[in-house]
Design a protein around this motif. Structure first.
Motif, PDB file in Angstrom:
ATOM      1  N   PRO A  36       0.807  -1.225   0.000  1.00  0.00           N
ATOM      2  CA  PRO A  36       0.000   0.000   0.000  1.00  0.00           C
ATOM      3  C   PRO A  36       0.836   1.268   0.000  1.00  0.00           C
ATOM      4  CG  PRO A  36      -0.975  -1.620   1.463  1.00  0.00           C
ATOM      5  CD  PRO A  36       0.344  -2.188   1.018  1.00  0.00           C
ATOM      6  N   SER A  37       1.948   1.266   0.719  1.00  0.00           N
ATOM      7  CA  SER A  37       2.798   2.463   0.760  1.00  0.00           C
ATOM      8  C   SER A  37       3.379   2.763  -0.613  1.00  0.00           C
ATOM      9  CB  SER A  37       3.926   2.275   1.779  1.00  0.00           C
ATOM     10  OG  SER A  37       4.696   1.120   1.472  1.00  0.00           O
ATOM     11  N   ARG A  38       3.747   1.732  -1.354  1.00  0.00           N
ATOM     12  CA  ARG A  38       4.261   1.905  -2.717  1.00  0.00           C
ATOM     13  C   ARG A  38       3.145   2.412  -3.640  1.00  0.00           C
ATOM     14  NH1 ARG A  38       9.370   1.429  -5.001  1.00  0.00           N
ATOM     15  NH2 ARG A  38       9.734  -0.709  -4.331  1.00  0.00           N
ATOM     16  N   LEU A  39       1.956   1.872  -3.462  1.00  0.00           N
ATOM     17  CA  LEU A  39       0.814   2.261  -4.277  1.00  0.00           C
ATOM     18  C   LEU A  39       0.465   3.733  -4.051  1.00  0.00           C
ATOM     19  CD1 LEU A  39      -1.055   0.872  -6.303  1.00  0.00           C
ATOM     20  CD2 LEU A  39      -2.545   0.250  -4.393  1.00  0.00           C
ATOM     21  N   ILE A  40       0.454   4.160  -2.814  1.00  0.00           N
ATOM     22  CA  ILE A  40       0.160   5.564  -2.494  1.00  0.00           C
ATOM     23  C   ILE A  40       1.207   6.483  -3.104  1.00  0.00           C
ATOM     24  CG2 ILE A  40       0.071   7.237  -0.602  1.00  0.00           C
ATOM     25  CD1 ILE A  40      -1.193   4.967   1.101  1.00  0.00           C
ATOM     26  N   ASP A  41       2.468   6.118  -2.951  1.00  0.00           N
ATOM     27  CA  ASP A  41       3.544   6.936  -3.519  1.00  0.00           C
ATOM     28  C   ASP A  41       3.420   7.025  -5.038  1.00  0.00           C
ATOM     29  OD1 ASP A  41       6.049   8.403  -3.409  1.00  0.00           O
ATOM     30  OD2 ASP A  41       7.023   6.599  -4.180  1.00  0.00           O
ATOM     31  N   ALA A  42       3.033   5.915  -5.663  1.00  0.00           N
ATOM     32  CA  ALA A  42       2.890   5.898  -7.120  1.00  0.00           C
ATOM     33  C   ALA A  42       1.819   6.886  -7.575  1.00  0.00           C
ATOM     34  CB  ALA A  42       2.542   4.494  -7.593  1.00  0.00           C
ATOM     35  N   TYR A  43       0.638   6.804  -6.993  1.00  0.00           N
ATOM     36  CA  TYR A  43      -0.440   7.691  -7.428  1.00  0.00           C
ATOM     37  C   TYR A  43      -0.095   9.153  -7.213  1.00  0.00           C
ATOM     38  CZ  TYR A  43      -3.715   4.070  -8.690  1.00  0.00           C
ATOM     39  OH  TYR A  43      -4.327   3.027  -9.343  1.00  0.00           O
ATOM     40  N   ARG A  44       0.537   9.454  -6.145  1.00  0.00           N
ATOM     41  CA  ARG A  44       0.906  10.844  -5.882  1.00  0.00           C
ATOM     42  C   ARG A  44       1.923  11.370  -6.894  1.00  0.00           C
ATOM     43  NH1 ARG A  44      -0.440  13.393  -1.255  1.00  0.00           N
ATOM     44  NH2 ARG A  44      -1.704  12.250   0.262  1.00  0.00           N
ATOM     45  N   ARG A  45       2.559  10.465  -7.623  1.00  0.00           N
ATOM     46  CA  ARG A  45       3.520  10.846  -8.652  1.00  0.00           C
ATOM     47  C   ARG A  45       2.952  10.679 -10.070  1.00  0.00           C
ATOM     48  NH1 ARG A  45       8.831  11.004  -6.581  1.00  0.00           N
ATOM     49  NH2 ARG A  45       8.960  10.337  -4.396  1.00  0.00           N
ATOM     50  N   GLY A  46       1.684  10.304 -10.177  1.00  0.00           N
ATOM     51  CA  GLY A  46       1.093  10.097 -11.493  1.00  0.00           C
ATOM     52  C   GLY A  46       1.489   8.784 -12.132  1.00  0.00           C
ATOM     53  N   ILE A  47       1.723   7.776 -11.309  1.00  0.00           N
ATOM     54  CA  ILE A  47       2.152   6.446 -11.759  1.00  0.00           C
ATOM     55  C   ILE A  47       1.097   5.442 -11.316  1.00  0.00           C
ATOM     56  CG2 ILE A  47       3.955   4.679 -11.529  1.00  0.00           C
ATOM     57  CD1 ILE A  47       5.853   7.051 -10.704  1.00  0.00           C
ATOM     58  N   PHE A  48       0.854   4.409 -12.119  1.00  0.00           N
ATOM     59  CA  PHE A  48      -0.125   3.394 -11.725  1.00  0.00           C
ATOM     60  C   PHE A  48       0.379   1.999 -12.098  1.00  0.00           C
ATOM     61  CE2 PHE A  48      -1.237   4.694 -16.032  1.00  0.00           C
ATOM     62  CZ  PHE A  48      -1.464   3.495 -16.690  1.00  0.00           C
ATOM     63  N   PRO A  49      -0.103   0.961 -11.391  1.00  0.00           N
ATOM     64  CA  PRO A  49       0.281  -0.414 -11.720  1.00  0.00           C
ATOM     65  C   PRO A  49      -0.682  -1.032 -12.728  1.00  0.00           C
ATOM     66  CG  PRO A  49      -0.953  -0.415  -9.678  1.00  0.00           C
ATOM     67  CD  PRO A  49      -0.876   1.035 -10.142  1.00  0.00           C
TER      68      PRO A  49
END
Length: 249
Positions: A36-49
């Protein structure tokens, strides 16, 4: 070469994502984890899995980026008629965060033209459910006669909503949920919904592509804003059927 991220490795700059001439335009990095921490950081940077079973977790930041500006949402005459009926008839409801995981599972089972299988794996459902439990992911659901018949889910930080997927078991049920989301976001001055990839369906509703640089600039500002409330019902649809608001010709 796409970098492999260890548990403590940061994301590379989005400008390093593979370009249009590669076999995977927008692919930025890969990892073994979907914390979840990686997922949150990704979205805040405009990145998605986005990946399939058997693959590592693949992280994306495409250029251009598909978005739906809430002020540009197209309400066709037929959809406007449907929304008026939903507002008028008690048998229709819009619920928020009532059955989040069930909405994700329904999205996973929805048929997609030209696609086999789904990217909404058990791992994805677990990860996004973790975000839902802390108030960072939400489902907007269309209910008819006490049954959930459509909906969508996504991630929200500040004044930014990142749409993930939608489904409909009856005609226009997903559009009703999207319209309710747009109505709610407009009321709270949220300008953009991230749609990730270009599809004809999203374009028909007003979606369009913007340059990644412009998208990332907007995301950085929007996610830093105070979070909006996530309690609303179908009455927000009234804003979209008012004559003064934008509708499709």
């Amino acid at each position: 070469m796409v970098p492999w991220l260890g548990p403590d490795d940061p994301f590379p700059p989005v400008e390093r994502a593979l370009g249009a001439t590669s076999g995977a335009p927008g692919l930025l990095a890969a990892s073994a984890d979907l914390l979840p921490s990686r997922l949150i950081d990704a979205y805040r940077r405009g990145i998605f899995p986005w990946y399939s079973d058997g693959q590592p977790v693949l992280w994306w930041s495409p250029d251009p980026r598909m978005i739906l500006a809430t002020g540009e949402f197209k309400v066709s005459p037929s959809l406007k008629k449907t929304l008026k009926r939903v507002l008028r008839e008690d048998r229709w409801e819009v619920r928020v965060d009532c059955e989040f995981a069930a909405v994700m599972r329904a999205c996973a089972q929805a048929p997609r033209r030209g696609q086999r299988g789904t990217w909404i794996t058990a791992e994805i459902i677990d990860a996004y459910s973790s975000l839902h439990r802390v108030g960072d992911a939400h489902s907007i659901e269309t209910w008819l006669d006490g049954e959930r018949v459509g909906g969508l889910y996504g991630v929200s930080f500040g004044k930014m909503f990142f749409g993930e997927s939608m489904f409909a078991d009856v005609t226009d049920a997903s559009k009703i949920a999207l319209a309710a989301l747009v109505g709610h976001l407009r009321r709270h001055e949220v300008e953009l919904i991230d749609c990730q990839q270009n599809t004809a369906h999203l374009a028909s509703l007003g979606g369009r592509e913007i340059a990644r640089k412009a998208f990332i600039t907007h995301v950085k500002s929007a996610v830093a804003a105070s979070p909006i409330p996530w309690r609303f019902d179908k009455t927000v649809l009234a804003d979209l059927v008012a004559p003064s608001l934008t509708s499709a010709p």
